[in-house]
Design a protein around this motif. Sequence first.
Motif, PDB file in Angstrom:
ATOM      1  N   ILE A   7      12.527  -1.738   1.525  1.00  0.00           N
ATOM      2  CA  ILE A   7      11.571  -0.645   1.333  1.00  0.00           C
ATOM      3  C   ILE A   7      11.316  -0.411  -0.154  1.00  0.00           C
ATOM      4  O   ILE A   7      10.162  -0.237  -0.591  1.00  0.00           O
ATOM      5  CB  ILE A   7      12.098   0.643   2.001  1.00  0.00           C
ATOM      6  CG1 ILE A   7      12.132   0.475   3.518  1.00  0.00           C
ATOM      7  CG2 ILE A   7      11.246   1.848   1.617  1.00  0.00           C
ATOM      8  CD1 ILE A   7      12.773   1.635   4.254  1.00  0.00           C
ATOM      9  N   VAL A  27       7.957   2.687   3.445  1.00  0.00           N
ATOM     10  CA  VAL A  27       7.175   2.256   2.278  1.00  0.00           C
ATOM     11  C   VAL A  27       6.061   3.242   1.977  1.00  0.00           C
ATOM     12  O   VAL A  27       5.811   3.614   0.822  1.00  0.00           O
ATOM     13  CB  VAL A  27       6.608   0.841   2.517  1.00  0.00           C
ATOM     14  CG1 VAL A  27       5.684   0.451   1.367  1.00  0.00           C
ATOM     15  CG2 VAL A  27       7.739  -0.171   2.659  1.00  0.00           C
ATOM     16  N   SER A  28       5.400   3.723   3.010  1.00  0.00           N
ATOM     17  CA  SER A  28       4.247   4.599   2.819  1.00  0.00           C
ATOM     18  C   SER A  28       4.616   5.892   2.114  1.00  0.00           C
ATOM     19  O   SER A  28       3.990   6.266   1.111  1.00  0.00           O
ATOM     20  CB  SER A  28       3.599   4.897   4.177  1.00  0.00           C
ATOM     21  OG  SER A  28       2.527   5.802   4.014  1.00  0.00           O
ATOM     22  N   ASN A  29       5.625   6.599   2.645  1.00  0.00           N
ATOM     23  CA  ASN A  29       5.922   7.888   2.017  1.00  0.00           C
ATOM     24  C   ASN A  29       6.602   7.721   0.662  1.00  0.00           C
ATOM     25  O   ASN A  29       6.491   8.578  -0.213  1.00  0.00           O
ATOM     26  CB  ASN A  29       6.741   8.796   2.949  1.00  0.00           C
ATOM     27  CG  ASN A  29       8.013   8.154   3.456  1.00  0.00           C
ATOM     28  OD1 ASN A  29       8.593   7.295   2.800  1.00  0.00           O
ATOM     29  ND2 ASN A  29       8.465   8.579   4.642  1.00  0.00           N
ATOM     30  N   LEU A  30       7.314   6.626   0.431  1.00  0.00           N
ATOM     31  CA  LEU A  30       7.905   6.403  -0.880  1.00  0.00           C
ATOM     32  C   LEU A  30       6.821   6.099  -1.910  1.00  0.00           C
ATOM     33  O   LEU A  30       6.892   6.581  -3.053  1.00  0.00           O
ATOM     34  CB  LEU A  30       8.924   5.268  -0.818  1.00  0.00           C
ATOM     35  CG  LEU A  30       9.651   4.958  -2.131  1.00  0.00           C
ATOM     36  CD1 LEU A  30      10.347   6.203  -2.685  1.00  0.00           C
ATOM     37  CD2 LEU A  30      10.658   3.828  -1.948  1.00  0.00           C
ATOM     38  N   VAL A  31       5.813   5.333  -1.537  1.00  0.00           N
ATOM     39  CA  VAL A  31       4.690   5.056  -2.448  1.00  0.00           C
ATOM     40  C   VAL A  31       3.985   6.357  -2.823  1.00  0.00           C
ATOM     41  O   VAL A  31       3.673   6.611  -3.994  1.00  0.00           O
ATOM     42  CB  VAL A  31       3.710   4.063  -1.805  1.00  0.00           C
ATOM     43  CG1 VAL A  31       2.394   4.016  -2.584  1.00  0.00           C
ATOM     44  CG2 VAL A  31       4.316   2.673  -1.730  1.00  0.00           C
ATOM     45  N   HIS A  32       3.749   7.211  -1.819  1.00  0.00           N
ATOM     46  CA  HIS A  32       3.110   8.498  -2.083  1.00  0.00           C
ATOM     47  C   HIS A  32       3.952   9.340  -3.043  1.00  0.00           C
ATOM     48  O   HIS A  32       3.414   9.966  -3.973  1.00  0.00           O
ATOM     49  CB  HIS A  32       2.900   9.237  -0.756  1.00  0.00           C
ATOM     50  CG  HIS A  32       2.379  10.637  -0.923  1.00  0.00           C
ATOM     51  ND1 HIS A  32       1.059  10.920  -1.220  1.00  0.00           N
ATOM     52  CD2 HIS A  32       3.020  11.842  -0.857  1.00  0.00           C
ATOM     53  CE1 HIS A  32       0.909  12.235  -1.322  1.00  0.00           C
ATOM     54  NE2 HIS A  32       2.084  12.816  -1.100  1.00  0.00           N
ATOM     55  N   GLN A  66       9.100  -3.238  -1.732  1.00  0.00           N
ATOM     56  CA  GLN A  66       7.708  -3.168  -1.299  1.00  0.00           C
ATOM     57  C   GLN A  66       6.990  -2.006  -1.979  1.00  0.00           C
ATOM     58  O   GLN A  66       5.839  -2.137  -2.427  1.00  0.00           O
ATOM     59  CB  GLN A  66       7.650  -3.017   0.226  1.00  0.00           C
ATOM     60  CG  GLN A  66       6.240  -3.008   0.798  1.00  0.00           C
ATOM     61  CD  GLN A  66       5.517  -4.325   0.605  1.00  0.00           C
ATOM     62  OE1 GLN A  66       6.153  -5.372   0.492  1.00  0.00           O
ATOM     63  NE2 GLN A  66       4.188  -4.273   0.535  1.00  0.00           N
ATOM     64  N   ALA A  67       7.665  -0.835  -2.071  1.00  0.00           N
ATOM     65  CA  ALA A  67       7.042   0.328  -2.703  1.00  0.00           C
ATOM     66  C   ALA A  67       6.817   0.092  -4.191  1.00  0.00           C
ATOM     67  O   ALA A  67       5.784   0.492  -4.756  1.00  0.00           O
ATOM     68  CB  ALA A  67       7.914   1.560  -2.489  1.00  0.00           C
ATOM     69  N   GLU A  84       3.735  -2.127  -4.532  1.00  0.00           N
ATOM     70  CA  GLU A  84       2.451  -1.481  -4.242  1.00  0.00           C
ATOM     71  C   GLU A  84       2.032  -0.492  -5.327  1.00  0.00           C
ATOM     72  O   GLU A  84       0.839  -0.279  -5.546  1.00  0.00           O
ATOM     73  CB  GLU A  84       2.518  -0.777  -2.888  1.00  0.00           C
ATOM     74  CG  GLU A  84       2.611  -1.735  -1.707  1.00  0.00           C
ATOM     75  CD  GLU A  84       2.399  -1.035  -0.376  1.00  0.00           C
ATOM     76  OE1 GLU A  84       1.864   0.091  -0.380  1.00  0.00           O
ATOM     77  OE2 GLU A  84       2.784  -1.606   0.664  1.00  0.00           O
ATOM     78  N   THR A  85       3.000   0.147  -5.983  1.00  0.00           N
ATOM     79  CA  THR A  85       2.657   1.108  -7.032  1.00  0.00           C
ATOM     80  C   THR A  85       2.493   0.453  -8.399  1.00  0.00           C
ATOM     81  O   THR A  85       1.975   1.078  -9.325  1.00  0.00           O
ATOM     82  CB  THR A  85       3.739   2.201  -7.137  1.00  0.00           C
ATOM     83  OG1 THR A  85       5.016   1.577  -7.258  1.00  0.00           O
ATOM     84  CG2 THR A  85       3.731   3.082  -5.907  1.00  0.00           C
TER      85      THR A  85
END
Length: 845
Positions: A362, A461-466, A365-366, A369-370
């Motif tokens: 996770i 991944v989604s909430n960590l990127v946010h 990946q985060a 993406e960031t």
Amino acid sequence: MKDHGTVTAKMSSEDQPPPPYEAVPQESDGIRVTDDGRISIDTSSRLCRTLSRLIPAAPRQSLRPPPSYEDLVPTPGFNLNIVIQIVGSRGDVQPFIALGTELKRIGHRVRIATHNVFEQFVTQTGLEFYHIGGDPADLMAYMVKNPGLIPSMKSLRGGDVQKNRLTMAEILHGCWKSCLMPDPVTNKPFVASAIIANPPSFAHVHCAQALGIPLHLMFTMPWSPTRAFPHPLANLYNIPPDQDWINPVSYSVVDWLSWQGLGGVINDWRKHELGLEPISLSDGPFLLRSLEIPYTYCWSPGLIPKPEDWPANADVCGFFFRDPPDYKPTPEVAAFLSAGPPPVYIGFGSIVIDDPEKIIAILLQAISETGIRAIISRGWIKLTGPELPHILYLDDCPHEWLFQHVSAVVHHGGAGTTACGLRNGKPTVIVPFCGDQPFWEDMISAARAGPDPIPYKQLNVSNLVHALRYCLTSEARQAAHIIANKMQKEEGVKAAVASFQRHLPHFAECALLPQFPACWRYKKGKRRLYLSKVAAEILIENGMIETKKLKTYQPSPIHIEKSRWDPVTGVYSAGMGMTFDILKAGGDIAYKPYQIYKRGTDGNISPCSRQSDSEQGSSQQLLAPPTPVNNGNSVPSLRKARSMNDIRLTGDEPESKEKGKALAMASASARASGRLLGKFASGTMVDVPLAAAEGFRVLPGLYGGTVHERERVKDWKSGLLAGVKTFGISMGESIVDPLYQPYKGARDGGAMGFAGGIFRGTFGTLAKMGHAGVSLVAYPGQGIKRSIQAAFNESTRNGIVVSMHGEGQYLLNECRGKGLQDGMVIEKFIRLGQEYDSGDDSDYV
């Protein structure tokens, strides 16, 4: 002298020992233990409404700032032996190292008592260390599985609970030894004069009671009931509009449920090692609150101000920061930091989880993406992944240095890591796992210094990127800098030291050497005076006093007593407790011999028997002094058998074994029979009459009458005096009340007051006559019981006395090396005796 007073129990059916974890209901009247071990509370339930009526309205108070270190008057004026007991991870230990360093700087002797994995971490700062047992990795793994202190069903089925109980028994034993045992390295004697502890160490208040010394708790999460926020381990739902009472109830619920799992272990330890009476179910969860133990909370008042309904014995002093370590980065770290923009720090410290591979996937990946650079701390779970130019995997590096060079921090939410990030003005993402971490998550989010919460089990991944993108915004940076500016003005460690010294009770000084605190009370005839360890040893060596005339001096005695609401419920609950004890002892008459028989036939105890032994005696086995290992150079150590059950038959003849087994079975049955008779006698002659006497004593309070303070009963003498005194006072008032109460009512309220006075006079007469009659049996009986218990617990007191004499002899040798002359002390002792004989007893007690 400050006396922590008497704890009074409001319910008394708790005479029985608390049930083990397995007996704690997973759901009961609106309180449910969730799968992750947290406590879910339905605030609309009848139980919560009932508890709310028992919580008094807390007056709003004008909040004073944290204690000022500069204005502190040194108290008590001489140095103390302070043991700091800590259970937890490195993040729990580190703040106390900063505190201990400051206490040592101002002259106190400081011992850090914690797990052995932190020995080097402690000793390299110059503080003393004592190992209390327990593996913090195991404790952390247990906490991650059970974020609240209540075990989930998965932990129950997996056997984690019993393992945790055994670990806590070991820690309790280690904490007690940390108060009395010499330094393991230098062998310098040590007897604690005061205890500082974090609440999860659990042994603190019991050690303080056994020694009669002050206790001060310090913690990084709220442990005192408040209307400002709920208990960090509680999840509240169905919250009604009138929610002012709900948050305090959450603390009571968590305290009560937490006691269920450890109450039996603690009471076993109190009985077998400390020689103290067991604590009832009603007293145990709320003991610290009832005793008004002082608290210091280690967080910034700029982030979380002290709630208005917290009492004066609770201070919010600021985070504890140690002096910045002298750290020089490795070439690898220096090269990575200079190769691009400041990276984001990601680490979960001492957290132990089952699936680190999922976490690292996770994270990678985060990060991708960031498009950020990142430093990933490997921590206890050894996070690692493929070598990438924008990622650095790091082992140990001081946060105080590292956080100056990052743009944001992502971590588990430990108080120390949170404080370090905020102090450096870094936006923070918290992924909480257990303990106080959700609390810090909520506080960071509320201050907008970080994103909305991301519980560990919801991390993806989604909430960590946010979350990472929010931390890179100007809003997050500005909010973090505001908090950092407030924290720069705070001196948490110094304020905590001032808080500790402000709450210390009065310590009597030695009558012969005023530079030392008194540790002994000396009595000869009518002569009474306080003596230090050094003065006492001088007088003993020179034949001036007898050792048996010395009694230990307790600057902060703790007395725990039960009380009752009324005589009916008091007698009923005491009777139920007596019945339970009698039935258990009666069952043991047959069951204990059966256990011995199974040992002899099977070579081992059956699974059923083994479980029983584990439940009832695990702490006793752990609390036994360790037997030295035979290394082949000495005769194996022998220990005294605790009972006939401990005897191992070594004869080769079958007849000898059979006779020995039969003897052991008969002995076990006889002991159980003795316990049955003892429980019956204690219940009928002491417990039930005492419950009735206490019920009658408080009965006038139901109609607004005066409730007299109960007499303190320590032994048969004080019990007899209490019985006679209570009889005289109560009988006198029972004669006066029928006349005085109507007169008082008519004077204050006219005709209606006169009618009420007749009722109060009649009702009060019955209550006070009942109290007078029963007290003649109850209080002397309680005194006799306590004298008998004291006789059986001589070993505990003897151990304390031996440790005190040992330290006294060591200190005396040190003082003689610095020029102390015995003659000066002897001369003053003789002079004081002459002054006392002549009528001047100003230096005597």
